[in-house]
Design a protein around this motif. Structure first.
Motif, PDB file in Angstrom:
ATOM      1  N   GLU A  78       0.610  -0.648   0.273  1.00 43.14           N
ATOM      2  CA  GLU A  78      -0.064   0.305  -0.109  1.00 43.14           C
ATOM      3  C   GLU A  78       1.060   1.105   0.295  1.00 43.14           C
ATOM      4  N   ARG A  79       1.858   0.985   0.778  1.00 40.76           N
ATOM      5  CA  ARG A  79       2.462   2.465   0.990  1.00 40.76           C
ATOM      6  C   ARG A  79       3.815   2.706  -0.059  1.00 40.76           C
ATOM      7  N   SER A  88       4.835   3.528  -3.819  1.00 34.38           N
ATOM      8  CA  SER A  88       3.851   4.500  -4.463  1.00 34.38           C
ATOM      9  C   SER A  88       5.153   4.372  -6.186  1.00 34.38           C
ATOM     10  N   SER A 138      -1.432  -8.518   1.934  1.00 32.95           N
ATOM     11  CA  SER A 138      -1.973  -7.931   1.312  1.00 32.95           C
ATOM     12  C   SER A 138      -2.630  -8.263   0.332  1.00 32.95           C
TER      13      SER A 138
END
Length: 194
Positions: free
Chosen positions: A30-31, A33, A108
């Motif tokens: 999720e983090r 990028s 995840s």
């Protein structure tokens, strides 16, 4: 701007994929990028977008890049056991990065969604490759499986990942982790006498 040759572009693409794997291990999916991948790869955003449309495409390709190929699976049991048990660098990645990335991706993908949809077929393919190799070893008399090839492959994968994660988290030396994995794998098969 000068035109880049194919070797340069392939090397740049691999840098992006390796950076993505490292970012997932360090930051979680999720983090992670595109900006973090660019920074880790030492490339501009424009350079990354020459290769990929966005984060989802980078992650999908990174998973394929890191997946085992059938040609790399040893054909003899002692070699297969040792390759699964090795707690060493893999494809130029340190063991901790590989273990953390695997753990992050599996965690995840527990939720329904695009990541699970992308990861599930890759996991099934990896397990099927291992199961086929185990079946071939059983067919040629190298070993006898205590369970079906598919279930044995699943157990081997879970055992190796679990022992690696626990060993690394508790600061155990790599050679002890490898010995524990090899001992666990030996419980899943029977070797012929002699």
């Amino acid at each position: 701007m000068p035109k880049r040759d194919a070797d340069h572009m392939n090397a740049q693409r691999e840098r992006i994929l390796r950076a993505a794997i490292g970012c997932i291990g360090d930051l979680g999916l999720e983090r992670t990028s595109v900006a973090a991948i660019c920074k880790a790869a030492g490339l501009s955003v424009g350079a990354v977008y020459k290769h990929f449309a966005g984060k989802d495409e980078i992650v999908a390709e990174a998973l394929r890049f890191a997946a085992m190929a059938e040609a790399t699976i040893p054909e003899r049991w002692p070699d297969l056991r040792d390759s699964i048990a090795e707690v060493v660098d893999e494809e130029g990645f340190d063991v901790t990065t590989i273990a953390r990335t695997n753990l992050q991706l599996l965690a995840s993908s527990m939720r329904q969604g695009p990541l699970r949809d992308m990861l599930a077929p890759l996991l099934h393919r990896q397990l099927a490759l291992l199961a086929r190799r185990l079946a071939a070893m059983s067919d040629d008399g190298q070993l006898r499986l205590r369970m079906s090839p598919a279930r044995t492959a699943l157990c081997m994968s879970a055992l190796a990942d679990g022992i690696t994660w626990i060993g690394l988290a508790s600061g155990r030396p790599h050679d002890e982790i490898a010995a524990d994995i090899a001992a666990g794998l030996a419980c899943l098969v029977e070797l012929p006498d002699g």
